[in-house]
Each structure stands twice: as structure tokens, then as C-alpha cells.
Design a protein around this motif. Sequence first.
Motif, mmCIF file in Angstrom:
data_model
loop_
_atom_site.group_PDB
_atom_site.id
_atom_site.type_symbol
_atom_site.label_atom_id
_atom_site.label_comp_id
_atom_site.label_asym_id
_atom_site.label_seq_id
_atom_site.Cartn_x
_atom_site.Cartn_y
_atom_site.Cartn_z
ATOM 1 N N TYR A 249 3.981 -9.486 26.985
ATOM 2 C CA TYR A 249 3.987 -9.675 28.432
ATOM 3 C C TYR A 249 3.775 -8.341 29.147
ATOM 4 C CZ TYR A 249 5.517 -14.554 28.481
ATOM 5 O OH TYR A 249 5.586 -15.911 28.353
ATOM 6 N N PHE A 250 4.401 -7.301 28.616
ATOM 7 C CA PHE A 250 4.260 -5.980 29.222
ATOM 8 C C PHE A 250 2.804 -5.526 29.193
ATOM 9 C CE2 PHE A 250 4.607 -1.255 28.893
ATOM 10 C CZ PHE A 250 5.223 -1.014 30.122
ATOM 11 N N LEU A 251 2.151 -5.692 28.043
ATOM 12 C CA LEU A 251 0.746 -5.334 27.925
ATOM 13 C C LEU A 251 -0.121 -6.209 28.815
ATOM 14 C CD1 LEU A 251 0.390 -4.791 24.060
ATOM 15 C CD2 LEU A 251 0.564 -3.046 25.839
ATOM 16 N N GLN A 252 0.210 -7.489 28.855
ATOM 17 C CA GLN A 252 -0.566 -8.407 29.685
ATOM 18 C C GLN A 252 -0.413 -8.038 31.157
ATOM 19 O OE1 GLN A 252 0.535 -12.644 30.017
ATOM 20 N NE2 GLN A 252 -1.485 -13.092 29.170
ATOM 21 N N GLY A 253 0.770 -7.606 31.551
ATOM 22 C CA GLY A 253 0.990 -7.189 32.919
ATOM 23 C C GLY A 253 0.200 -5.952 33.285
ATOM 24 N N MET A 254 -0.231 -5.197 32.255
ATOM 25 C CA MET A 254 -1.047 -4.016 32.494
ATOM 26 C C MET A 254 -2.532 -4.325 32.366
ATOM 27 S SD MET A 254 1.244 -1.202 30.442
ATOM 28 C CE MET A 254 0.292 0.162 31.091
ATOM 29 N N GLY A 255 -2.861 -5.592 32.100
ATOM 30 C CA GLY A 255 -4.248 -6.004 32.049
ATOM 31 C C GLY A 255 -4.830 -6.143 30.666
ATOM 32 N N TYR A 256 -4.000 -5.961 29.610
ATOM 33 C CA TYR A 256 -4.465 -6.098 28.242
ATOM 34 C C TYR A 256 -4.024 -7.431 27.669
ATOM 35 C CZ TYR A 256 -5.535 -1.183 28.534
ATOM 36 O OH TYR A 256 -6.061 0.018 28.914
ATOM 37 N N MET A 257 -4.747 -7.891 26.648
ATOM 38 C CA MET A 257 -4.397 -9.113 25.919
ATOM 39 C C MET A 257 -4.246 -10.289 26.858
ATOM 40 S SD MET A 257 -1.835 -7.636 22.992
ATOM 41 C CE MET A 257 -2.206 -9.060 21.984
ATOM 42 N N ALA A 258 -5.137 -10.411 27.820
ATOM 43 C CA ALA A 258 -5.045 -11.495 28.794
ATOM 44 C C ALA A 258 -5.180 -12.860 28.149
ATOM 45 C CB ALA A 258 -6.127 -11.316 29.866
ATOM 46 N N SER A 259 -5.879 -12.934 27.009
ATOM 47 C CA SER A 259 -6.094 -14.219 26.356
ATOM 48 C C SER A 259 -5.014 -14.567 25.347
ATOM 49 C CB SER A 259 -7.452 -14.223 25.646
ATOM 50 O OG SER A 259 -7.487 -13.231 24.641
ATOM 51 N N SER A 260 -4.041 -13.663 25.165
ATOM 52 C CA SER A 260 -2.984 -13.897 24.183
ATOM 53 C C SER A 260 -2.072 -15.019 24.637
ATOM 54 C CB SER A 260 -2.165 -12.627 23.972
ATOM 55 O OG SER A 260 -1.099 -12.859 23.081
ATOM 56 N N CYS A 261 -1.713 -15.895 23.719
ATOM 57 C CA CYS A 261 -0.813 -17.011 24.044
ATOM 58 C C CYS A 261 0.630 -16.538 23.987
ATOM 59 C CB CYS A 261 -1.000 -18.160 23.053
ATOM 60 S SG CYS A 261 -2.622 -18.934 23.133
ATOM 61 N N MET A 262 1.369 -16.786 25.060
ATOM 62 C CA MET A 262 2.775 -16.427 25.112
ATOM 63 C C MET A 262 3.598 -17.680 24.847
ATOM 64 S SD MET A 262 2.389 -13.304 25.738
ATOM 65 C CE MET A 262 1.095 -12.236 26.355
ATOM 66 N N THR A 263 4.055 -17.830 23.615
ATOM 67 C CA THR A 263 4.671 -19.104 23.238
ATOM 68 C C THR A 263 6.136 -18.991 22.846
ATOM 69 O OG1 THR A 263 3.912 -18.782 20.970
ATOM 70 C CG2 THR A 263 2.466 -20.030 22.437
ATOM 71 N N ARG A 264 6.531 -17.901 22.188
ATOM 72 C CA ARG A 264 7.874 -17.840 21.606
ATOM 73 C C ARG A 264 8.961 -17.954 22.662
ATOM 74 N NH1 ARG A 264 10.083 -16.187 16.846
ATOM 75 N NH2 ARG A 264 8.032 -15.579 16.080
ATOM 76 N N LEU A 265 8.862 -17.203 23.743
ATOM 77 C CA LEU A 265 9.914 -17.222 24.747
ATOM 78 C C LEU A 265 9.974 -18.561 25.451
ATOM 79 C CD1 LEU A 265 9.783 -13.677 26.357
ATOM 80 C CD2 LEU A 265 11.246 -14.554 24.556
ATOM 81 N N SER A 266 8.805 -19.169 25.700
ATOM 82 C CA SER A 266 8.823 -20.454 26.384
ATOM 83 C C SER A 266 9.387 -21.527 25.480
ATOM 84 C CB SER A 266 7.407 -20.832 26.842
ATOM 85 O OG SER A 266 6.526 -20.889 25.742
ATOM 86 N N ARG A 267 9.147 -21.413 24.142
ATOM 87 C CA ARG A 267 9.720 -22.386 23.223
ATOM 88 C C ARG A 267 11.228 -22.242 23.142
ATOM 89 N NH1 ARG A 267 5.731 -20.879 19.480
ATOM 90 N NH2 ARG A 267 7.328 -19.795 18.293
ATOM 91 N N SER A 268 11.705 -21.040 23.035
ATOM 92 C CA SER A 268 13.136 -20.816 22.824
ATOM 93 C C SER A 268 13.935 -20.913 24.115
ATOM 94 C CB SER A 268 13.364 -19.441 22.204
ATOM 95 O OG SER A 268 12.885 -18.438 23.072
ATOM 96 N N ARG A 269 13.269 -20.914 25.258
ATOM 97 C CA ARG A 269 13.915 -21.015 26.564
ATOM 98 C C ARG A 269 14.985 -19.940 26.735
ATOM 99 N NH1 ARG A 269 12.942 -25.157 29.606
ATOM 100 N NH2 ARG A 269 14.939 -24.976 30.660
ATOM 101 N N THR A 270 14.618 -18.718 26.388
ATOM 102 C CA THR A 270 15.588 -17.639 26.531
ATOM 103 C C THR A 270 15.113 -16.532 27.438
ATOM 104 O OG1 THR A 270 14.687 -16.597 24.560
ATOM 105 C CG2 THR A 270 16.609 -18.007 24.267
ATOM 106 N N ALA A 271 13.980 -16.753 28.095
ATOM 107 C CA ALA A 271 13.487 -15.698 28.975
ATOM 108 C C ALA A 271 13.651 -16.116 30.421
ATOM 109 C CB ALA A 271 12.008 -15.416 28.689
ATOM 110 N N SER A 272 13.940 -15.148 31.265
ATOM 111 C CA SER A 272 14.095 -15.462 32.677
ATOM 112 C C SER A 272 13.620 -14.308 33.521
ATOM 113 C CB SER A 272 15.573 -15.736 32.998
ATOM 114 O OG SER A 272 15.776 -15.741 34.393
ATOM 115 N N LEU A 273 12.873 -14.622 34.560
ATOM 116 C CA LEU A 273 12.503 -13.610 35.533
ATOM 117 C C LEU A 273 13.580 -13.595 36.590
ATOM 118 C CD1 LEU A 273 10.374 -11.583 36.429
ATOM 119 C CD2 LEU A 273 9.348 -13.392 37.799
#
Length: 311
Positions: A249-273
Motif C-alpha cells: 500500500y505504501f508503494l502504491q500510494g507513491m505511484g508504484y505497483m498500481a496493478s498489484s492486488c491488495m488482498t490479505r488485509l481485506s481478507r483478514s479484516r484487520t486493517a483500518s484507515l
Amino acid sequence: MGPPNPNAQRYSPTMMWDSTPLFQFGDMQEIIQNFVRVHVDAPGMEEGAPVFPLGYQYPSLDQLADMIPCILQYLNFSTIIGVGVGAGAYILSRYALTHPDTVEGLVLINIDPNAKGWMDWAAHKLTGLTSSIPEMILGHLFSQEELSGNSELVQKYRNIITHAPNLENIELYWNSYNNRRDLNLERGGAVTFKCPVMLVVGDQAPHEDAVVECNSKLDPTQTSFLKMADSGGQPQLTQPGKLTEAFKYFLQGMGYMASSCMTRLSRSRTASLTSAASIDGNRSRSRTLSQSSESGTLPSGPPGHTMEVSC
């Protein structure tokens, strides 16, 4: 430095790191296969390092930070993203403050930006009278709960440190860390980071208060704070999956790895903004993460580079 993968998309020229086990984690391969990676050891910390002669004056952490430009010049790297743990995080921070134009981002795990006060020195001296160097270092690396539980990870590191052939070198490095200067960070002041920063610490870790204080001194529009539950003193070792996802997410927020799938945190439901996010131009303005809350989505932002340094 590993050779670049000719079949991979090249996001950035360099990656340097401070925590090799994290970058051996399976999910991390999606990141590192796209970057040139550089690992930097502090003097005398490399595998097979000879013991320094009696009376050797070990460099201060400031002096170690001053060595980084020579490394970058030798490797022909113009900008980096640094990842550091503990002393490595401090060294990268000192470097970023003096060479802001060459640092595009920082991931700082267990950072303590403060010099030791008189009370800390007194406690350190008293502990030194009753504890060995390996035990003091273990108390720095792990929480009291982990030490009391004598987990397999604690046993492994106790054995590594106790039987290290360069233990004398490790003690010199340990003393340099304990003699570090205050970074004098100040929110809104002249001494602050000019790049996006992700702060990481384990819940109830020995460094929790120091990292929380560091977060309070940084620009909230540039800083992500990740407190990881059930991770102990070394979240990069005990929760590599969650930390890898946050790093993406940090790299994606800087404009890298835009196509990377972010799945682990959404599956585990342990991330929060936990802080509001707004966009100023192309940059994500506020990112504060908590691994112990409900699931959420993270804002993406502009480009950056990746480099990880180990000290």
C-alpha cells in the motif's frame, strides 16, 4: 545486490533493506522481483566478520549515516526508499534529514528518535550490572511477554547472539546505538522528513512509546502509522504477511505497483484507515493504519522509489 529480472517491469532502480527475513517472505517476492535490491550491514555485523582489535573506535550512528552517500555514489543511485529496523531506522532517518533530495520514502520499524535521558542512562547502567550484553539486546528486541514466554523466536535469537563469533563487535554497535543523538524532530519545524514515511511498531512492544512519540512529531499528511497487534517486538518477523501488505500500500500510494492486488488485509479484516484522507494534487495527504481495527481501504497516491537499507 541481486541482478535485475530482465522480464520484470522496473519500478525503481534500487531497494535496500534492514530485515532480510521479511524480504524472503513469499508474498514479498511480488515487490522485490521488480527492484534492484541492496542490503547494507553496519561495520563488523556482516557474516564472518573478524573481531575488531582492542581499542577500536566504533563509528557513531551519525557517522554510519554519513557513509550512505558513498554507497549510493558507488552504485550510481540518485534516489532511494529506505527500510530500516531499530538502529537501521535511526541511521536512515539521520541520512534522510541531511540528504532529503535523495530519499523518496522511508519505512521505519521500531524507530526511537530520542537520545537517552538521565533516567534511561541510570536504568541502563543498573541493568548492565546484572545482565549480560545478549540479555540486554534481547530486552531491546522483544517484549517482556515474549521473553517470559521464551518463544521459539526468542530462543533462536538468544542462541544467535550468545554464540555470535563477533559478539565484541555487536557490543560496540550496541554502545553506539545507546549513545545516539536526539533527531530533534519537530512537527511544522525545520527538522522534519520531506518524504512520505511509514512508522511501524508492534502493540506493547518495547519501542511502542517511542514510535508513538515520533509519530506525534511528524507531518500527519506525510506519515502513516501502523501499530500491529499480536506482533511483539519484531513485527517484520512475527507478522510478515500483514507488513508486506502494508508495504505494498505504501508503494502504491507513491505511484508504484498500481496493478498489484491488495488482498490479505481485506481478507483478514484487520486493517483500518483511522485518519481522514484527502487528495492534494496527486498526493495522498493522510494515512494512519491500525492492524487491530475493522477493515478499510487505503488511499493511493503519487509515485515514489524503493530502497531498503540494513544496518
